[in-house]
Motif scaffolding. Structure first.
Motif, PDB file in Angstrom:
ATOM      1  N   VAL A  39       0.842  -1.203   0.000  1.00  0.00           N
ATOM      2  CA  VAL A  39       0.000   0.000   0.000  1.00  0.00           C
ATOM      3  C   VAL A  39       0.870   1.244   0.000  1.00  0.00           C
ATOM      4  O   VAL A  39       0.647   2.186  -0.778  1.00  0.00           O
ATOM      5  CB  VAL A  39      -0.947   0.007   1.220  1.00  0.00           C
ATOM      6  CG1 VAL A  39      -1.673   1.350   1.333  1.00  0.00           C
ATOM      7  CG2 VAL A  39      -1.954  -1.126   1.121  1.00  0.00           C
ATOM      8  N   GLU A  40       1.886   1.275   0.856  1.00  0.00           N
ATOM      9  CA  GLU A  40       2.767   2.443   0.904  1.00  0.00           C
ATOM     10  C   GLU A  40       3.553   2.590  -0.388  1.00  0.00           C
ATOM     11  O   GLU A  40       3.753   3.702  -0.882  1.00  0.00           O
ATOM     12  CB  GLU A  40       3.728   2.358   2.094  1.00  0.00           C
ATOM     13  CG  GLU A  40       4.591   3.614   2.197  1.00  0.00           C
ATOM     14  CD  GLU A  40       5.553   3.606   3.367  1.00  0.00           C
ATOM     15  OE1 GLU A  40       5.878   4.710   3.857  1.00  0.00           O
ATOM     16  OE2 GLU A  40       5.987   2.514   3.786  1.00  0.00           O
TER      17      GLU A  40
ATOM     18  N   GLU B  26       1.381   4.207  -2.833  1.00  0.00           N
ATOM     19  CA  GLU B  26       1.194   5.621  -2.484  1.00  0.00           C
ATOM     20  C   GLU B  26       2.399   6.453  -2.906  1.00  0.00           C
ATOM     21  O   GLU B  26       2.260   7.580  -3.386  1.00  0.00           O
ATOM     22  CB  GLU B  26       0.940   5.757  -0.987  1.00  0.00           C
ATOM     23  CG  GLU B  26      -0.411   5.225  -0.530  1.00  0.00           C
ATOM     24  CD  GLU B  26      -0.558   5.216   0.983  1.00  0.00           C
ATOM     25  OE1 GLU B  26       0.473   5.410   1.676  1.00  0.00           O
ATOM     26  OE2 GLU B  26      -1.684   5.017   1.470  1.00  0.00           O
TER      27      GLU B  26
ATOM     28  N   ARG C 128       6.006   4.509  10.525  1.00  0.00           N
ATOM     29  CA  ARG C 128       5.492   3.377   9.741  1.00  0.00           C
ATOM     30  C   ARG C 128       6.063   2.085  10.315  1.00  0.00           C
ATOM     31  O   ARG C 128       7.244   2.021  10.663  1.00  0.00           O
ATOM     32  CB  ARG C 128       5.910   3.489   8.271  1.00  0.00           C
ATOM     33  CG  ARG C 128       5.370   4.711   7.532  1.00  0.00           C
ATOM     34  CD  ARG C 128       3.920   4.531   7.161  1.00  0.00           C
ATOM     35  NE  ARG C 128       3.373   5.712   6.541  1.00  0.00           N
ATOM     36  CZ  ARG C 128       2.758   5.726   5.360  1.00  0.00           C
ATOM     37  NH1 ARG C 128       2.608   4.601   4.694  1.00  0.00           N
ATOM     38  NH2 ARG C 128       2.266   6.839   4.864  1.00  0.00           N
TER      39      ARG C 128
ATOM     40  N   TRP D 124       1.108  -0.269  10.210  1.00  0.00           N
ATOM     41  CA  TRP D 124       0.715   0.823  11.113  1.00  0.00           C
ATOM     42  C   TRP D 124       1.345   2.130  10.635  1.00  0.00           C
ATOM     43  O   TRP D 124       2.474   2.137  10.141  1.00  0.00           O
ATOM     44  CB  TRP D 124       1.186   0.540  12.542  1.00  0.00           C
ATOM     45  CG  TRP D 124       0.562  -0.660  13.174  1.00  0.00           C
ATOM     46  CD1 TRP D 124       1.015  -1.947  13.122  1.00  0.00           C
ATOM     47  CD2 TRP D 124      -0.622  -0.693  13.963  1.00  0.00           C
ATOM     48  NE1 TRP D 124       0.183  -2.789  13.823  1.00  0.00           N
ATOM     49  CE2 TRP D 124      -0.832  -2.039  14.359  1.00  0.00           C
ATOM     50  CE3 TRP D 124      -1.531   0.281  14.387  1.00  0.00           C
ATOM     51  CZ2 TRP D 124      -1.911  -2.424  15.145  1.00  0.00           C
ATOM     52  CZ3 TRP D 124      -2.608  -0.104  15.177  1.00  0.00           C
ATOM     53  CH2 TRP D 124      -2.789  -1.433  15.551  1.00  0.00           C
TER      54      TRP D 124
ATOM     55  N   ARG E   8      -3.196   4.979  12.167  1.00  0.00           N
ATOM     56  CA  ARG E   8      -4.057   4.162  11.318  1.00  0.00           C
ATOM     57  C   ARG E   8      -3.413   2.801  11.076  1.00  0.00           C
ATOM     58  O   ARG E   8      -2.198   2.637  11.214  1.00  0.00           O
ATOM     59  CB  ARG E   8      -4.301   4.869   9.977  1.00  0.00           C
ATOM     60  CG  ARG E   8      -4.915   6.258  10.168  1.00  0.00           C
ATOM     61  CD  ARG E   8      -5.071   7.015   8.881  1.00  0.00           C
ATOM     62  NE  ARG E   8      -5.506   8.387   9.132  1.00  0.00           N
ATOM     63  CZ  ARG E   8      -5.764   9.281   8.185  1.00  0.00           C
ATOM     64  NH1 ARG E   8      -5.638   8.945   6.912  1.00  0.00           N
ATOM     65  NH2 ARG E   8      -6.143  10.505   8.504  1.00  0.00           N
TER      66      ARG E   8
ATOM     67  N   HIS F  84      -3.450  -0.656   8.275  1.00  0.00           N
ATOM     68  CA  HIS F  84      -3.864  -1.253   7.003  1.00  0.00           C
ATOM     69  C   HIS F  84      -3.626  -2.753   7.114  1.00  0.00           C
ATOM     70  O   HIS F  84      -2.528  -3.182   7.476  1.00  0.00           O
ATOM     71  CB  HIS F  84      -3.035  -0.702   5.840  1.00  0.00           C
ATOM     72  CG  HIS F  84      -3.164   0.770   5.641  1.00  0.00           C
ATOM     73  ND1 HIS F  84      -2.337   1.489   4.799  1.00  0.00           N
ATOM     74  CD2 HIS F  84      -4.016   1.668   6.169  1.00  0.00           C
ATOM     75  CE1 HIS F  84      -2.677   2.759   4.830  1.00  0.00           C
ATOM     76  NE2 HIS F  84      -3.690   2.894   5.650  1.00  0.00           N
ATOM     77  N   GLN F  85      -4.645  -3.519   6.793  1.00  0.00           N
ATOM     78  CA  GLN F  85      -4.495  -4.973   6.758  1.00  0.00           C
ATOM     79  C   GLN F  85      -5.268  -5.477   5.543  1.00  0.00           C
ATOM     80  O   GLN F  85      -6.490  -5.518   5.543  1.00  0.00           O
ATOM     81  CB  GLN F  85      -5.026  -5.629   8.032  1.00  0.00           C
ATOM     82  CG  GLN F  85      -4.773  -7.135   8.092  1.00  0.00           C
ATOM     83  CD  GLN F  85      -5.206  -7.726   9.418  1.00  0.00           C
ATOM     84  OE1 GLN F  85      -6.056  -7.163  10.113  1.00  0.00           O
ATOM     85  NE2 GLN F  85      -4.617  -8.847   9.793  1.00  0.00           N
TER      86      GLN F  85
ATOM     87  N   GLU G 140      -7.214  -5.195   2.434  1.00  0.00           N
ATOM     88  CA  GLU G 140      -8.039  -4.097   1.935  1.00  0.00           C
ATOM     89  C   GLU G 140      -8.615  -3.237   3.062  1.00  0.00           C
ATOM     90  O   GLU G 140      -9.201  -2.187   2.802  1.00  0.00           O
ATOM     91  CB  GLU G 140      -9.192  -4.664   1.092  1.00  0.00           C
ATOM     92  CG  GLU G 140      -8.746  -5.438  -0.137  1.00  0.00           C
ATOM     93  CD  GLU G 140      -7.967  -4.566  -1.100  1.00  0.00           C
ATOM     94  OE1 GLU G 140      -8.358  -3.395  -1.296  1.00  0.00           O
ATOM     95  OE2 GLU G 140      -6.965  -5.045  -1.646  1.00  0.00           O
TER      96      GLU G 140
ATOM     97  N   ARG H 288      -8.714  -0.586   5.915  1.00  0.00           N
ATOM     98  CA  ARG H 288      -8.021   0.610   6.397  1.00  0.00           C
ATOM     99  C   ARG H 288      -8.852   1.187   7.536  1.00  0.00           C
ATOM    100  O   ARG H 288     -10.055   1.394   7.385  1.00  0.00           O
ATOM    101  CB  ARG H 288      -7.871   1.654   5.282  1.00  0.00           C
ATOM    102  CG  ARG H 288      -7.027   1.191   4.113  1.00  0.00           C
ATOM    103  CD  ARG H 288      -6.742   2.336   3.177  1.00  0.00           C
ATOM    104  NE  ARG H 288      -5.847   1.943   2.108  1.00  0.00           N
ATOM    105  CZ  ARG H 288      -5.169   2.794   1.348  1.00  0.00           C
ATOM    106  NH1 ARG H 288      -5.266   4.093   1.565  1.00  0.00           N
ATOM    107  NH2 ARG H 288      -4.386   2.357   0.382  1.00  0.00           N
ATOM    108  N   LYS H 289      -8.198   1.460   8.663  1.00  0.00           N
ATOM    109  CA  LYS H 289      -8.961   1.871   9.841  1.00  0.00           C
ATOM    110  C   LYS H 289      -8.178   2.908  10.643  1.00  0.00           C
ATOM    111  O   LYS H 289      -6.971   2.782  10.825  1.00  0.00           O
ATOM    112  CB  LYS H 289      -9.247   0.636  10.709  1.00  0.00           C
ATOM    113  CG  LYS H 289     -10.147   0.891  11.896  1.00  0.00           C
ATOM    114  CD  LYS H 289     -10.434  -0.407  12.633  1.00  0.00           C
ATOM    115  CE  LYS H 289     -11.354  -0.192  13.820  1.00  0.00           C
ATOM    116  NZ  LYS H 289     -11.597  -1.451  14.547  1.00  0.00           N
ATOM    117  N   ARG H 290      -8.881   3.943  11.113  1.00  0.00           N
ATOM    118  CA  ARG H 290      -8.297   4.923  12.024  1.00  0.00           C
ATOM    119  C   ARG H 290      -8.374   4.347  13.438  1.00  0.00           C
ATOM    120  O   ARG H 290      -9.437   3.875  13.856  1.00  0.00           O
ATOM    121  CB  ARG H 290      -9.035   6.250  11.946  1.00  0.00           C
ATOM    122  CG  ARG H 290      -8.964   6.904  10.558  1.00  0.00           C
ATOM    123  CD  ARG H 290      -9.830   8.144  10.494  1.00  0.00           C
ATOM    124  NE  ARG H 290     -10.004   8.580   9.123  1.00  0.00           N
ATOM    125  CZ  ARG H 290      -9.581   9.748   8.628  1.00  0.00           C
ATOM    126  NH1 ARG H 290      -8.957  10.608   9.422  1.00  0.00           N
ATOM    127  NH2 ARG H 290      -9.767  10.065   7.362  1.00  0.00           N
TER     128      ARG H 290
END
Length: 407
Positions: free
Chosen positions: A221-222, A225, A303, A311, A351, A353-354, A356, A358-360
């Motif tokens: 994901v990173e 980005e 990160r 994370w 936040r 990411h796992q 798909e 994504r969670k705050r």
């Protein structure tokens, strides 16, 4: 509609498609019909039954017929007659691969190359490369026609590329591995439309790939980005990236990774608007006040990839970002805009990411002057959990932050 009627309808569709394609051919029509005769006599690739029971879709039938059109149009490169084909007992596309190898190959050609015959829009260099390899020529000898210059190491890796890749993707695959990257990074870049195949700015993107190999971002994901950020900054119109009135030139046309580390790039990705304002770049006049950034504090973002979870902890630098954080977390952080503008406080978002998901997780207030984590709250102002605190403590240790008592 009965089963027999469905089969009849499917047969008509196949026959109409074959006739239509045959009528589009001139000098190679007889060769096309030879292929159709052999395929229909010795296999059930184009059997109406396969269409009725959905083991072959209409799209796949079209791919197979179009492949035969291309194969027929290269009749003068056939080494053997289709009537001498020894048909394997396998799936339709494995059988079609076998036919391609039978007709063209004097020397082994990688399996992934056969897909060029049934791609929707193959490039001519891809078919030329197949025929070039089939007569025993080396891929490096084809380099002047290749989208990427191939080193000896890249050429060897290209010939071993996975079967599901296109030739262009195999070039990228071999480049990443030859530069020292791993298969995870190669797959990540191939999955990005921008870098799936060669671009018009390959020397620059090679520097990006080398950077990614050196610093190994914590997640795919990173990585995605980072690639998108660089594309936006260096190549896309500023008006599209920053807002109406910013002009048609890129925001940072000379953007480079020279001298940057992963941490400094992360910081710039979070603060680029403010960074450019400090350097004298004027934002568009019509920039929404909600998107006008304030100055970031000199604390590094965070990160970490652990147990399949990525994370991150990043500073929020615009009124809109604070409002979005408050709305998603259902607390009052949006009321801290004036404190952030005056650098009394800085607000950070933890936040995860796992896959798909994504969670705050937490909203964190830091006092910049004393580098103190003043408070951290989850959704609906819940207190941090034990696992949240472990991540928070790691960030504090990495950046030299301290905790207020009774956080």
């Amino acid at each position: 509609m009965t089963s027999q009627q469905r089969k009849h309808h499917a047969a008509r569709r196949v026959d109409d498609l074959i006739t239509q394609r045959a009528d589009s051919l001139n000098g190679f029509r007889n060769d096309f019909w030879k292929l159709m005769h052999v395929i229909r006599a010795r296999t059930d690739i184009l059997s109406p039954r396969r269409m009725v029971d959905n083991s072959v879709s209409v799209r796949e039938v079209e791919q197979i017929v179009n492949a035969c059109v291309r194969i027929a149009c290269h009749r003068f490169s056939w080494k053997r007659s289709p009537f001498d084909w020894d048909v394997p007992a396998s799936s339709p596309f494995v059988q079609l691969r076998s036919l391609v190898h039978h007709l063209f190959d004097d020397y082994p050609v990688p399996e992934f190359m056969t897909s060029v015959w049934w791609k929707a829009y193959p490039q001519q260099w891809e078919i030329d490369l197949y025929l070039y390899l089939a007569i025993g020529k080396g891929v490096r000898q084809f380099a002047k026609h290749s989208p990427l210059p191939l080193t000896r190491r890249m050429a060897a890796l290209f010939m071993q590329a996975p079967d599901d890749l296109s030739p262009g993707a195999a070039c990228r695959w071999s480049q990443v591995l030859a530069l020292g990257g791993n298969e995870r990074l190669a797959r990540c870049l191939i999955d990005l439309p921008l870098l799936a195949e060669a671009t018009s700015a390959e020397p620059f993107w090679e520097t990006v790939i080398r950077f990614l190999i050196q610093y190994q971002p914590v997640s795919t994901v990173e990585t995605a980005e980072i690639v998108k950020f660089i594309q936006d900054q260096r190549f896309e119109p500023a008006e599209q990236i920053w807002g109406c009135g910013a002009g048609s030139d890129p925001v940072q046309p000379d953007f480079s990774l020279r001298g940057r580390t992963l941490m400094s790039l992360r910081r710039h990705m979070a603060n680029w608007r403010n960074d450019l304002i400090v350097k004298g770049y004027q934002p568009p006049v019509s920039l929404d006040p909600l998107d006008k950034p304030w100055q970031s504090c000199c604390i590094d973002a965070f990160r970490l990839e652990q147990d399949g979870i990525a994370w991150s902890i990043e500073e929020l630098l615009t009124p809109r970002a604070l409002k979005q954080e408050g709305a998603r977390m259902q607390h009052c952080v949006a009321e801290y805009i004036s404190y952030c503008k005056n650098r009394i406080s800085s607000i950070w978002s933890m936040r995860m990411h796992q896959g798909e998901l994504r969670k705050r997780i937490l909203t964190i207030e830091v006092i910049p002057e004393t580098k103190t984590i003043y408070q951290a709250r989850g959704k609906l102002n819940r207190a941090p959990t034990e696992s949240d605190m472990k991540i928070l403590i790691r960030w504090a240790a990495q950046t030299g932050l301290k905790f207020r008592e009774n956080i």
